[in-house]
Enzyme design. Sequence first.
Site, PDB file in Angstrom:
ATOM      1  N   ASN A 151      -5.262   3.203   7.173  1.00  0.00           N
ATOM      2  CA  ASN A 151      -5.189   4.005   5.949  1.00  0.00           C
ATOM      3  C   ASN A 151      -5.728   3.337   4.688  1.00  0.00           C
ATOM      4  OD1 ASN A 151      -4.150   6.027   7.471  1.00  0.00           O
ATOM      5  ND2 ASN A 151      -2.036   5.797   6.767  1.00  0.00           N
ATOM      6  N   HIS A 206       0.518  -3.073   9.616  1.00  0.00           N
ATOM      7  CA  HIS A 206      -0.194  -1.919   9.079  1.00  0.00           C
ATOM      8  C   HIS A 206      -1.669  -2.270   8.886  1.00  0.00           C
ATOM      9  CE1 HIS A 206      -1.026   1.784   7.230  1.00  0.00           C
ATOM     10  NE2 HIS A 206      -0.079   1.842   6.297  1.00  0.00           N
ATOM     11  N   ASN A 237      -8.219   6.810   0.949  1.00  0.00           N
ATOM     12  CA  ASN A 237      -8.484   5.586   0.170  1.00  0.00           C
ATOM     13  C   ASN A 237      -9.942   5.136   0.267  1.00  0.00           C
ATOM     14  OD1 ASN A 237      -6.002   5.125  -1.100  1.00  0.00           O
ATOM     15  ND2 ASN A 237      -5.155   4.044   0.665  1.00  0.00           N
ATOM     16  N   TYR A 252      -5.567   0.183   3.533  1.00  0.00           N
ATOM     17  CA  TYR A 252      -4.855  -0.908   2.875  1.00  0.00           C
ATOM     18  C   TYR A 252      -5.504  -2.234   3.276  1.00  0.00           C
ATOM     19  CZ  TYR A 252      -1.906   2.964   1.704  1.00  0.00           C
ATOM     20  OH  TYR A 252      -1.481   4.178   1.223  1.00  0.00           O
TER      21      TYR A 252
END
Length: 360
Positions: free
Chosen positions: A180, A177, A237, A182
């Site tokens: 987004n 991942h 975010n 992170y």
Amino acid sequence: MSSPALFTPLTLGGIELPNRILMAPLTRCRADADHVPTDLMVEYYTQRASAGLIIAEATMVMEGNSAFAGREPGIYSDAQIVAWRKVTDAVHAQGGRIFLQLWHGGRACHPYFNDGATPVSASPLPITNDEAHTPEGKKPYATPRELADDELPAIVEGFRKAALNAKVAGFDGVEIHGANGYLLDQFLRDGSNKRGGEYGGPVESRARLLLEVVDAAISVWGIGLVGVRLSPLNSYNSMEDSDPAGLTAYVATQLQQRGIAYLHLMRADFFGVQQGDMVSIARDCFKGSLIGNMGYTPEEAEQAVAEGILDGVAFGHHYISNPDLVERIQAGVTLVEPDASTFYTQEARGYTDYPPLAAA
């Protein structure tokens, strides 16, 4: 609708998919308080086993980095491995294929869910365009602690061990991942990475941590069984980058050289702040399987695959409310829209109670 392209088989790295309709990773908060997958999750994923590939939800690679109501799953404990094995065995029994998305929340983790621990990130910059949802209401995100360069090998090792645990748990591969907002994305984009040294500054340095994690996962799984998710435009975010096109080209080129299973590209920005065509850039630089995601209708997905723009499409919110999405697209019926109020609860309602087409 007629979707011949979506229903052609696809060789995705090291596995064969019977169709090109993938289930995108969807955080649903149905693990228990120890981040152990539940029997409800077994049922949920089994219901969706006809997907060409299920990419299971964002899963904690290291303890103490919870960001989703304290209820996202992990893959760092023996109990989690055993519980995930129930999921993979059930999906495989239905003829399905399933990857696990490996994830570290970075600054999106909140002290409320982590015994008061300060989150970590590339730079000490907090998320400011939203607040964390907690049982006590919304709370501002904390200012994270900047990770030192000598702490980063432990992060890479955490992903490597998680990749190994995913293999023990019976998954068919893993997805890293890098999207987004992170941790890996926080290093990747210059809006959140203001550090110097080997992991900051030019894109070649900012991409270093992501690529080290990818290499670590490949050391466990081999080439062709590790996918990567990117979202170069998404401002979720509090994310942004001054040159998303250059970032996309560089990272896609590096991933092409590594022989990954697929590049999973989120094409747009949830909030519409940043615009651009990253799909064409990725297609030019990455010659492996390119999976598109974010707001594709079945008709648009069919066209993109038929024209060779994409090799497959990952569907997100429609997989929440259409467990047999493959069969529904094939039948050309209207898709059911999900109930957003149940996305992050801990109940069966809105999770496993959407009926299949035959029952409906």
